[in-house]
Design a protein around this motif. Structure first.
Motif, short mmCIF file in Angstrom:
data_model
loop_
_atom_site.label_atom_id
_atom_site.label_comp_id
_atom_site.label_asym_id
_atom_site.label_seq_id
_atom_site.Cartn_x
_atom_site.Cartn_y
_atom_site.Cartn_z
N ASP A 191 0.74 -1.13 -0.05
CA ASP A 191 -0.05 0.26 -0.14
C ASP A 191 1.34 1.04 0.03
O ASP A 191 0.04 2.45 -0.12
CB ASP A 191 -1.22 0.13 1.30
N ASP A 192 2.38 1.23 0.26
CA ASP A 192 3.51 2.07 0.22
C ASP A 192 2.93 3.20 -1.46
O ASP A 192 2.84 2.62 -2.68
CB ASP A 192 4.50 1.84 -0.27
N PRO A 193 2.52 4.29 -1.17
CA PRO A 193 2.42 5.28 -1.86
C PRO A 193 2.74 5.59 -3.56
O PRO A 193 2.93 5.44 -4.10
CB PRO A 193 1.59 6.78 -1.76
N ARG A 194 4.27 4.62 -2.74
CA ARG A 194 5.60 4.73 -4.01
C ARG A 194 5.18 3.79 -5.15
O ARG A 194 6.10 3.76 -5.98
CB ARG A 194 7.05 4.82 -3.20
N PHE A 195 4.44 2.69 -4.73
CA PHE A 195 4.95 0.96 -5.29
C PHE A 195 3.09 0.38 -5.34
O PHE A 195 3.63 -0.42 -5.53
CB PHE A 195 5.78 0.57 -4.78
N ASP A 196 2.62 1.82 -5.40
CA ASP A 196 0.93 1.14 -5.79
C ASP A 196 0.35 1.11 -7.20
O ASP A 196 -0.84 1.20 -7.07
CB ASP A 196 0.13 2.78 -5.11
N SER A 197 1.30 1.34 -7.79
CA SER A 197 0.88 1.21 -9.67
C SER A 197 1.72 0.56 -10.21
O SER A 197 3.07 0.39 -9.52
CB SER A 197 0.45 2.19 -10.17
N ASN A 198 1.39 -0.35 -10.96
CA ASN A 198 2.38 -1.04 -12.07
C ASN A 198 3.67 0.21 -12.59
O ASN A 198 4.78 -0.14 -12.65
CB ASN A 198 1.80 -1.63 -13.61
N LEU A 199 3.08 1.18 -12.79
CA LEU A 199 3.71 2.10 -13.37
C LEU A 199 4.93 2.58 -12.53
O LEU A 199 6.22 3.05 -12.81
CB LEU A 199 3.03 3.21 -14.20
N THR A 234 8.90 4.99 -12.91
CA THR A 234 8.98 5.83 -12.11
C THR A 234 9.64 5.28 -10.68
O THR A 234 10.71 6.65 -10.50
CB THR A 234 7.76 6.89 -12.22
N ASN A 235 9.50 4.51 -10.50
CA ASN A 235 10.02 4.33 -9.11
C ASN A 235 10.72 3.18 -8.38
O ASN A 235 11.07 2.32 -7.94
CB ASN A 235 9.50 4.66 -7.37
N ARG A 236 11.64 2.48 -9.99
CA ARG A 236 12.00 1.35 -10.62
C ARG A 236 13.15 0.42 -9.35
O ARG A 236 13.68 -0.19 -8.64
CB ARG A 236 12.01 1.27 -11.51
N ALA A 237 13.99 1.50 -9.48
CA ALA A 237 15.52 1.89 -8.57
C ALA A 237 15.16 1.94 -7.78
O ALA A 237 16.08 0.99 -6.91
CB ALA A 237 16.67 2.97 -9.57
N GLU A 238 14.49 2.28 -6.43
CA GLU A 238 14.39 2.96 -4.78
C GLU A 238 14.02 1.43 -5.10
O GLU A 238 14.15 0.46 -3.84
CB GLU A 238 13.36 3.49 -5.01
N LEU A 239 12.61 0.82 -5.63
CA LEU A 239 12.68 -0.40 -5.66
C LEU A 239 13.00 -2.06 -5.72
O LEU A 239 12.84 -2.87 -4.61
CB LEU A 239 11.11 -1.18 -6.16
N MET A 240 14.40 -1.71 -6.14
CA MET A 240 14.90 -3.15 -6.72
C MET A 240 15.97 -3.19 -5.92
O MET A 240 16.42 -3.96 -5.17
CB MET A 240 15.69 -2.56 -8.11
N ALA A 241 15.95 -1.90 -4.97
CA ALA A 241 17.18 -1.47 -4.22
C ALA A 241 16.74 -2.48 -2.75
O ALA A 241 17.55 -3.03 -2.41
CB ALA A 241 17.70 -0.08 -3.82
N ILE A 242 15.06 -2.26 -2.53
CA ILE A 242 14.42 -3.10 -1.33
C ILE A 242 14.74 -4.31 -1.40
O ILE A 242 15.26 -4.82 -1.05
CB ILE A 242 13.50 -2.39 -1.25
N ILE A 243 14.75 -5.03 -2.91
CA ILE A 243 14.18 -6.31 -3.11
C ILE A 243 15.68 -7.26 -3.01
O ILE A 243 15.76 -8.13 -2.38
CB ILE A 243 13.48 -6.08 -4.28
#
Length: 413
Positions: free
Chosen positions: A283-291, A296-305
């Motif tokens: 539900d994080d607003p940074r990641f709440d859609s495929n886009l 747009t926030n791909r790099a931030e998310l991949m660092a978490i994963i």
């Protein structure tokens, strides 16, 4: 159990092509059962015999001239050497065309017309002939006369514009794909067009001319990314190893290896957040859609994963992702591909007898069409030696031994 009948059994193809794209198309027809006669220059042969990094070792010191390029695109063919610039060679080609169904060539535009071997000349001999010309830029237009190879069209058609490391990162910029993908896809388009023309001829009795261009294939290959540009007028950014659809989709690094992850739907993403013990990310607003997740926030998310996946070995991460129903696959080096259990199960390495090879066989890549239930693609012959079948083919045309010897002495064959 009876042997399945080949889909193109009884179809004869004259393959006057060289190097890679058009030979791939002719090979597909051969895999489907066509009798493919490869026409090569005496003493020289297909230029592709000299391309690549490796050659099949020959027995007793014989030079097979089976380079990787040639070997991967010329199985299921018979080779005849023929000098088509000589009247005697032209006569032999016309004899072949009389009973042929298809002719494939990739000479420069208008080149074969000088020898009376163009479509209009040969259709007078065989009205049902399907004549396919494969060139870089096509038969018409301001660049039609120019030569062209795979890399040119990866640059020209847009493939390099969307391939490579994202802007702003080290090493960013256009990048060519490793394999000659434009050639490979053009070869498949060649085969598809010919199959369509054969169906048309079955219904109408008419042969036809086919103009296939690497340029056309290269633009079409950019596919949904090019369509995105046509819709929006905006060029999508290069994504490196990132996916083009849903996200997150990218390589993830484990403690001892790499996995490609595609959590491409909202449900896959939800499952991944649970698997990582971070359900709040769903539900994080940074990641709440495929886009947002994929662009747009791909790099931030991949660092978490990657922070999560790096704590575990590859096999454990793969097992966790498989157990959660999240699409993922281990990254394989080329050697690893052939150890992959699914690759082995599918029989993708096709060891084929090769009379002239040092080992007596050659490992080939199986056809993806081999699993057709009624008329599967098969590998019946290893790629031919230069001119290996010249005598047999000329004999089929009615030439006797003395005539063949005279043609050989005159360097026609």
């Amino acid at each position: 159990m009876s042997t399945p009948k080949a889909a193109l059994e009884g179809i004869r193809v004259i393959d006057m092509s060289r190097v890679f794209a058009a030979p791939v198309g002719a090979q597909i027809l051969g895999d489907l059962g066509a009798d493919v006669i490869k026409v090569e220059r005496p003493g020289v042969g297909d230029d592709g015999r000299g391309y690549g990094f490796s050659w099949v070792p020959g027995k007793d010191g014989i030079e097979t001239r089976h380079s990787s390029f040639f070997t991967v695109s010329n199985r299921n063919k018979r080779s005849i050497t023929l000098n088509h610039s000589r009247p005697e060679g032209q006569a032999i080609l016309r004899d072949l065309v009389k009973n042929a169904d298809v002719l494939i060539e990739n000479y420069k535009v208008g080149d074969l017309k000088r020898f009376g071997l163009d479509y209009e000349s040969l259709r007078a001999i065989n009205p049902g002939l399907i004549y396919c010309s494969v060139t870089g830029f096509g038969q018409t237009g301001p660049m039609a006369a120019l030569p062209g190879y795979d890399g040119l069209f990866q640059a020209t058609g847009g493939m390099m514009a969307v391939t490579g490391i994202p802007e702003g990162q080290p090493g960013s910029g256009p990048l060519k794909t490793g394999p000659s993908l434009v050639d490979f896809v053009t070869g498949h388009n060649t085969a598809l067009a010919i199959l369509g023309a054969l169906m048309h001829r079955t219904r109408s009795g008419e042969g036809q001319y086919i103009d296939i261009a690497l340029l056309d294939s290269s633009v079409a290959m950019v596919s949904h990314i090019m369509q995105d540009y046509l819709i929006s007028g905006n060029a999508p950014p290069r994504l490196g190893n990132g996916g083009n659809g849903g996200g997150p989709a990218d390589l993830i690094h484990c403690a001892d290896g790499i996995i490609y992850l595609t959590a491409g739907t909202d449900e896959h993403w939800r499952r991944l957040t649970v698997l990582m013990d971070q359900p709040e990310l769903n539900d994080d607003p940074r990641f709440d859609s495929n886009l947002k997740r994929g662009k747009t926030n791909r790099a931030e998310l991949m660092a978490i994963i990657n922070d999560w996946s790096g704590r575990f070995p590859t096999l454990e991460v793969q097992a966790m992702l498989d157990g959660a129903g999240i699409p993922a696959a281990r990254y394989n080096e080329l050697a690893d591909v052939w150890e992959d259990p699914q690759v082995q199960h599918r029989g993708l390495k096709a060891t084929t007898p090769h009379a002239w090879a040092e080992s007596g066989s050659v490992d080939l890549i199986a056809s993806p069409l081999a699993k057709m239930s009624a008329s599967p693609a098969t590998i019946r012959m290893a790629p031919p030696m230069l001119g290996e079948h010249t005598d047999a083919i000329l004999s089929e045309l009615g030439y006797d031994e003395a005539q063949v010897a005279a043609l050989r002495d005159a360097k026609v064959v």
